[in-house]
Design an enzyme around this catalytic site. Structure first.
Site, PDB file in Angstrom:
ATOM      1  N   VAL A   1     -10.955  33.243  34.128  1.00 34.53           N
ATOM      2  CA  VAL A   1     -12.120  32.363  34.080  1.00 34.53           C
ATOM      3  C   VAL A   1     -13.229  32.962  34.934  1.00 34.53           C
ATOM      4  O   VAL A   1     -13.012  33.314  36.102  1.00 34.53           O
ATOM      5  CB  VAL A   1     -11.758  30.956  34.577  1.00 34.53           C
ATOM      6  CG1 VAL A   1     -12.981  30.054  34.576  1.00 34.53           C
ATOM      7  CG2 VAL A   1     -10.661  30.368  33.712  1.00 34.53           C
TER       8      VAL A   1
ATOM      9  N   THR B   1      -8.468  32.734  38.148  1.00 35.41           N
ATOM     10  CA  THR B   1      -9.877  32.902  38.472  1.00 35.41           C
ATOM     11  C   THR B   1     -10.255  34.372  38.360  1.00 35.41           C
ATOM     12  O   THR B   1      -9.409  35.257  38.445  1.00 35.41           O
ATOM     13  CB  THR B   1     -10.198  32.452  39.905  1.00 35.41           C
ATOM     14  OG1 THR B   1      -9.671  33.409  40.838  1.00 35.41           O
ATOM     15  CG2 THR B   1      -9.629  31.084  40.207  1.00 35.41           C
ATOM     16  N   ASP B   2     -11.536  34.647  38.181  1.00 34.56           N
ATOM     17  CA  ASP B   2     -12.034  35.991  38.427  1.00 34.56           C
ATOM     18  C   ASP B   2     -12.043  36.187  39.948  1.00 34.56           C
ATOM     19  O   ASP B   2     -11.715  35.275  40.716  1.00 34.56           O
ATOM     20  CB  ASP B   2     -13.429  36.158  37.823  1.00 34.56           C
ATOM     21  CG  ASP B   2     -13.759  37.612  37.500  1.00 34.56           C
ATOM     22  OD1 ASP B   2     -13.122  38.518  38.084  1.00 34.56           O
ATOM     23  OD2 ASP B   2     -14.651  37.853  36.669  1.00 34.56           O
ATOM     24  N   ALA B   3     -12.405  37.385  40.398  1.00 36.01           N
ATOM     25  CA  ALA B   3     -12.344  37.706  41.820  1.00 36.01           C
ATOM     26  C   ALA B   3     -13.068  36.656  42.659  1.00 36.01           C
ATOM     27  O   ALA B   3     -14.232  36.334  42.400  1.00 36.01           O
ATOM     28  CB  ALA B   3     -12.931  39.087  42.071  1.00 36.01           C
TER      29      ALA B   3
END
Length: 757
Positions: free
Chosen positions: A414, A461-463
């Site tokens: 995401v 999650t993305d980073a």
């Protein structure tokens, strides 16, 4: 949303299961069920039986009869009816304005398979494409819900019941309660023994181990002492390592798997094949490159090499494919990382990539939900937004996600990307300050991704260091809020001790409920079990050192060379400059353009040595332009841009050079909101003023949008990569030794007339 009417149409194209689902919903509601097909006049049935599509005149009385049945019914009634267009549904509502609609959505492949398995039905498979072309998704002012047919019938009925009971839009319900994971269903497909391993493992975990499983660590150190702390103190569920030589990376992963009690998900970022996963991996192609030729198999080859090389390292999780759509040419974070600018090309190539990776023991995480490519800004440095309305999002990004979910993708990354109008579809009245990036938006993760799209897999999650997330709320709040909103794993610590405590505090305070925590753990362990990690011996989790022979192999380099030859693209040659050969244009002035050093710290102009070597090998005489900064660094005194310009731009330029070649390798994201050419100085001497003096060829080795900055060049080529294979193929084609085969989309012209001249 409460008080839903008990008059319901279960709608969709042929093969979606309207009758089966409609009957099951009616049974759950204690309602009467009616199959709308039984209301067709015989003339309609006869037309469909011979493969003739119905027209609107044929459908009108049939739709009116569906509406009449509702208007004359005082009891709960469910009718299965295709109701493909908004206008058709309006006819039904003329009979009863309170009718609600449940749209059963599925991929074409699944629909075809189902139709082929129901012999004797009057609707032939040949009419499916006609129905799909006719279909109009429910609009925001229509009372209804979309449900994915890949889900079991019981789950579809559950979601329909939730819709009718007003659960949709209720922030007080936990994700796990509304959309519990089904480990026996896709994409996990676990047997009883594997499900038992998941449940028993959760039962033996301490609270700290449970919290740790939510984290994916970015391993910034190869030392055993570093890994010991990460694994023993923080109990992480996954990791992504810092790239390095393949032997060191593999040994790093081997040590990590040997020290952890629960096998690790080990992620790589193989967006371009094996490159990026280790220093010696094979660069096969970019996503855009794989979308720039009619051969869709290029994407599969890229995925296959990615899977083989990363699996040899010991990785089991690919953070790819990228399924963003590059609508906005100004967006440079996905300009080379998207397969193209239409949903169709993205779906086609993403499936090929997924199938290629899936030949190795690897699961995929497609990214970046809800979709990048509308905003020109980069979520690494600022929250960006997908501003499409709900209906348009459904036709574009929604189509991509439905197709890929139906194709079996196991996890979704995401993005820190907001979707204001989509959020407001599920939360009417949401104000601008209430809009959150998707990683913090339950309406996007729950109502849309889990609910309407029916995704049963793992969400990460993305980073978490990206400013697109960190600007939203305080760190101590956002860490647990991502899991509470519907993410299952949290990508990267900022400070391990702090972030772990923030997550633990979030659980203890009730931000993360017990049910939500355990649902996330089931998905995490379910992915591990789907890979067979739960039954594999520790020794077998990472291949032997001998397996590294495939990384950067000659066979893989040959694949890369073949793809480079296919995808070098002639964007324009309006002055008919080509071909340019040593026999006619011996003396070449060579210019190099880069965006400067990026976070990789690599020499941004190192590629120019390769260009010079390849040009000289072809028989050209090459004179490389040097900027004032380069000449000063070489020891020349009194250098400034005016002096360089006065020496370069002289009347005898055409007497000194026969042609000018400009090779641009402008890279970088995560440091700027958007990337454009940055010249070495004001009115820099390398800007193609010389296009009026000699034949000038501009070659991009990366970004596709440079014509906005160099519209004066009459010959433009997109080579896609700074590899020797791509550079060599480009020089061959400049000479006319082989044909240009690559294709491009209109983004290359940057919405400006002069770029086409």
């Amino acid at each position: 949303m409460t008080g839903k009417p008990t008059h319901l149409v279960v709608m969709g194209v042929a093969g979606c299961g309207k009758s089966t689902v409609g009957a099951a919903v009616a049974e759950r509601l204690g309602a009467e069920f009616l199959d709308g097909d039984s209301l067709h006049p015989q003339a309609n049935i006869d037309k469909m039986a011979v493969g003739t599509p119905l027209n609107d005149a044929d459908r009108a009385p049939w739709l009116a009869e569906n509406g009449r049945r509702f208007s004359t019914s005082d009891a709960a009634l469910v009718i299965a009816c295709s109701a493909l267009k908004r206008a058709y549904r309006d006819i039904i509502r003329e009979g009863d304005p309170t009718v609600a609609f449940v749209h059963l959505h599925g991929t074409r492949e699944l629909l075809t398979e189902r139709m082929n398995n129901r012999p004797g039905h009057f609707m032939p498979t040949s009419l499916l494409d006609s129905q799909l072309a006719t279909l109009e998704h429910l609009q925001s002012d229509e009372d209804g819900v979309m449900v994915d047919i890949q889900n079991p019938v019981d789950l579809i009925v559950d979601r329909t019941a939730e819709f009718l009971l007003g659960a949709q839009g209720d922030d007080t319900q936990d994700t796990a309660a509304r959309f519990p994971v089904d480990l026996k269903a896709a994409p996990f497909n676990l047997d009883d023994a594997a499900v038992q391993w998941v449940e028993s493992t959760i039962g033996t975990m301490s609270l700290e181990e449970k919290i740790g499983q939510l984290f994916i660590n970015h391993n910034n150190d190869y030392s055993p002492e570093y890994l010991d702390e990460v694994l023993e103190k923080y109990h992480v569920g996954g990791m992504r390592y810092r790239p390095g030589p393949s032997g060191a990376v593999q040994e790093h992963i081997r040590y990590a798997q040997s020290k952890t009690r629960i096998p690790l998900l080990v992620a790589s970022n193989p967006e371009m094949g094996g490159a990026g996963s280790c220093d010696d991996g094979t660069f096969v192609s970019t996503h855009l490159q794989a979308g720039s030729h009619p051969d869709k198999g290029i994407a599969r080859q890229m995925g296959r090499v990615a899977g083989v090389e990363t699996a040899a390292l010991g990785c089991n999780w690919a953070f790819a494919p990228i399924v963003d759509i590059h609508y906005n040419w100004r967006n440079t974070v996905i300009s080379t990382r998207a397969f193209g600018n239409t949903p169709e090309i993205v779906v086609e190539r993403a499936k090929e990539y997924f199938d290629g990776v899936s030949e190795s023991p690897t699961v995929c995480a497609m990214k970046h939900f809800p979709g990048d490519g509308i905003d020109e800004r980069d979520q690494h440095v600022v929250t960006s937004y997908n501003t499409l309305g709900y209906e348009e999002w459904n036709r574009t990004y929604g189509h991509v996600y439905r197709e890929m979910i139906g194709h079996g993708v196991q996890s979704i990354m995401v993005g820190h990307i907001g979707a204001p109008e989509v959020s407001r579809h599920f939360r009417p009245g949401m104000t601008d300050p209430e809009i959150r990036p998707a990683t913090l938006a339950p309406e996007l993760l729950q109502d849309l991704l889990r609910g309407e799209l029916g995704f049963n897999g793992l969400v990460l999650t993305d980073a978490s260091l990206m400013v697109g997330l960190t600007q939203a709320v305080k760190r101590r709040d956002l860490v647990p809020a991502t899991i509470a909103a519907g993410c299952d794993m949290f990508l990267f610590f900022r400070n391990p001790e702090e972030d772990f405590q923030f997550m633990l505090d979030g659980y203890k305070s009730g931000v993360i409920t017990e049910e939500r925590l355990h649902d996330a753990l089931r998905r995490i362990l379910g992915i591990k079990a789907s890979l067979g990690l739960h039954t594999a011996s520790r020794e077998s989790l990472v291949p032997s050192a001998d397996a590294l022979s495939v990384i950067g192999s000659e066979a893989h380099k040959a694949v890369a060379a073949e793809i480079a030859d296919k995808t070098v693209t002639l964007v324009k040659d309006t002055a008919n400059n080509l071909p340019i050969r040593p026999e006619t244009h011996k003396r070449i002035r060579l210019y190099g353009i880069s965006g400067g050093a990026d976070f990789t710290r690599a020499d941004p102009l190192a590629y120019l040595d390769t260009v010079k070597e390849e040009l000289e090998a072809a028989g050209f005489s090459v004179d490389v332009f040097k900027t004032a900064e380069q000449r000063s660094a070489a020891g020349e005194t009194g250098m400034n841009f005016m002096r360089v310009l006065s020496e370069e731009a002289t009347a005898d330029y055409a007497e000194r050079y026969d042609a000018a070649f400009v090779f641009a390798n402008v890279k970088g994201f995560a440091q700027e909101a958007a990337i454009r050419i940055k010249w070495s100085s004001p009115m820099a001497a390398e800007i193609p003023w010389y296009a009026t003096e000699v034949p000038t060829v501009f070659v991009s080795l990366n970004q596709p949008n440079h014509l906005i900055d160099v519209p004066m060049v009459k010959t433009a080529i997109h080579a896609h990569a700074g590899t020797r294979e791509a550079i060599r193929a480009t020089i061959h084609k400049i000479q006319g030794n082989s044909e240009f085969q690559g294709t491009f989309n209109d983004n290359v012209f940057c919405d400006s007339f002069d770029t086409r001249l």
